[in-house]
Design an enzyme around this catalytic site. Sequence first.
Site, mmCIF file in Angstrom:
data_model
loop_
_atom_site.group_PDB
_atom_site.id
_atom_site.type_symbol
_atom_site.label_atom_id
_atom_site.label_comp_id
_atom_site.label_asym_id
_atom_site.label_seq_id
_atom_site.Cartn_x
_atom_site.Cartn_y
_atom_site.Cartn_z
ATOM 1 C CE LYS A 56 -4.599 -1.252 1.305
ATOM 2 N NZ LYS A 56 -4.456 -2.616 1.873
ATOM 3 C CB SER A 81 -8.169 0.034 11.314
ATOM 4 O OG SER A 81 -8.569 -0.956 10.408
ATOM 5 C CD GLU A 207 -13.927 -11.295 -2.715
ATOM 6 O OE1 GLU A 207 -14.289 -10.143 -2.611
ATOM 7 O OE2 GLU A 207 -14.697 -12.219 -3.054
ATOM 8 N N GLY A 211 -16.011 -13.388 3.107
ATOM 9 C CA GLY A 211 -16.378 -12.072 2.566
ATOM 10 C C GLY A 211 -16.199 -12.090 1.065
ATOM 11 C CG ASP A 213 -17.130 -7.954 -1.223
ATOM 12 O OD1 ASP A 213 -16.454 -8.493 -0.331
ATOM 13 O OD2 ASP A 213 -16.706 -7.036 -1.940
ATOM 14 C CB SER A 307 -0.725 -8.283 -0.459
ATOM 15 O OG SER A 307 -1.443 -9.066 0.475
HETATM 16 C C1 PLP Z 1 -5.130 -3.645 1.507
HETATM 17 C C2 PLP Z 1 -4.540 -4.984 1.441
HETATM 18 C C3 PLP Z 1 -5.004 -5.953 0.541
HETATM 19 C C4 PLP Z 1 -6.160 -5.691 -0.403
HETATM 20 O O1 PLP Z 1 -5.860 -4.671 -1.303
HETATM 21 P P1 PLP Z 1 -6.991 -3.912 -2.123
HETATM 22 O O2 PLP Z 1 -6.274 -2.980 -3.009
HETATM 23 O O3 PLP Z 1 -7.884 -3.222 -1.132
HETATM 24 O O4 PLP Z 1 -7.753 -4.959 -2.853
HETATM 25 C C5 PLP Z 1 -4.358 -7.171 0.489
HETATM 26 N N1 PLP Z 1 -3.335 -7.457 1.328
HETATM 27 C C6 PLP Z 1 -2.862 -6.558 2.214
HETATM 28 C C7 PLP Z 1 -1.725 -6.936 3.074
HETATM 29 C C8 PLP Z 1 -3.447 -5.277 2.305
HETATM 30 O O5 PLP Z 1 -2.984 -4.401 3.192
#
Ligand code: PLP
Length: 322
Positions: A56, A81, A207, A211, A213, A307
């Site tokens: 992010k 958060s 997902e 959840g 969706d 991620s």
């Molecule tokens: C925010 C996040 C996601 C999901 O990302 P989106 O862009 O909201 O789909 C996946 N893994 C981690 C570690 C995140 O912080």
Amino acid sequence: MKNLTLPTYEDIAAAAKRIKGFANKTPVLTSRTVNNEFEAELLFKCENFQRIGAFKFRGAMNALLQFNEAQKKAGVVAFSSGNHAQSIALASKILGIPATIIMPKDAPAAKMAATREYGGNIVEYDRYTESREQRGKEIAEKNGLTLIPSYDHPHVIAGQGTVAKELFEEVGELDYLFVGLGGGGLLAGSSLSARKLSPNCKIYGVEPALGNDGQMSFRKGEIVQIDIPKTIADGAQLQSVGKLTFPIIQKNVDDILTVEDEELISCMKFFAERMKMVVEPTGCLGFAAARNLKRELKGKRIGIIISGGNVDIAKYVEFLSA
Ligand SMILES: *Cc1c(COP(=O)(O)O)cnc(C)c1O
């Protein structure tokens, strides 16, 4: 939102140049154990080693680097958060932009402390009685701040797209790419990079089953809203995908898969034991789905985006000993 233009691959290429030197180029790791088990080649793009511990930071940095002078002076506001809050706090600190972060009163103390440490001014709200979107809008309008959402913004999506861009540039074309899905910033950005750099690659969004969706939306062809899901994948605890991310996902992604929370825990254990990595539950989504598709993946080259790695240490110990 004023600017509803969907980002393109060109925006991702521009974002990559812009955030170079600020964001880490994260490693692509492999495991012989995994490759033998799958009889395939798996390439893990490790955003758990990104600054603040998740991808992010890329989107936040790309968005803040495009502020004009007036926006820089007035500051940025974000609600989150988790990893988005820390990303905005750090990016704004680097650029000397004042940041206001709206966090739930009952957010984990460690996450609040980390956000504060990066210089974020925290405004608390009650997640059971107040809407953070409303609160964010109010604060933004009252003080002339720019609101940067965690996924539904063209500059954020373009920044997140640099993860897959880096992966393809390092390893070449792939047969499959597995990407975790929350609001869809990472998946939308990844899909734009994949369609450009590896056009025949199958792209799966993943997902938590609790959840789903995004999966429902994908199959129905319109955005479906659910109650806040009770999954351990807190980065994917969202009620719907975004208005900007959804059309990009619809156009470019092959399918949305789901995994159970227990499967995420099993992946966390695997990453700890075999690859010596701390991965948060949400960061395990892609690999968990790939594990369920072993037969289909045999003999293929597969990209997995890990991620993020931010997990409360006490909770992490609980997960590992479960
Ligand atoms: C925010 C996040 C996601 C999901 O990302 P989106 O862009 O909201 O789909 C996946 N893994 C981690 C570690 C995140 O912080």
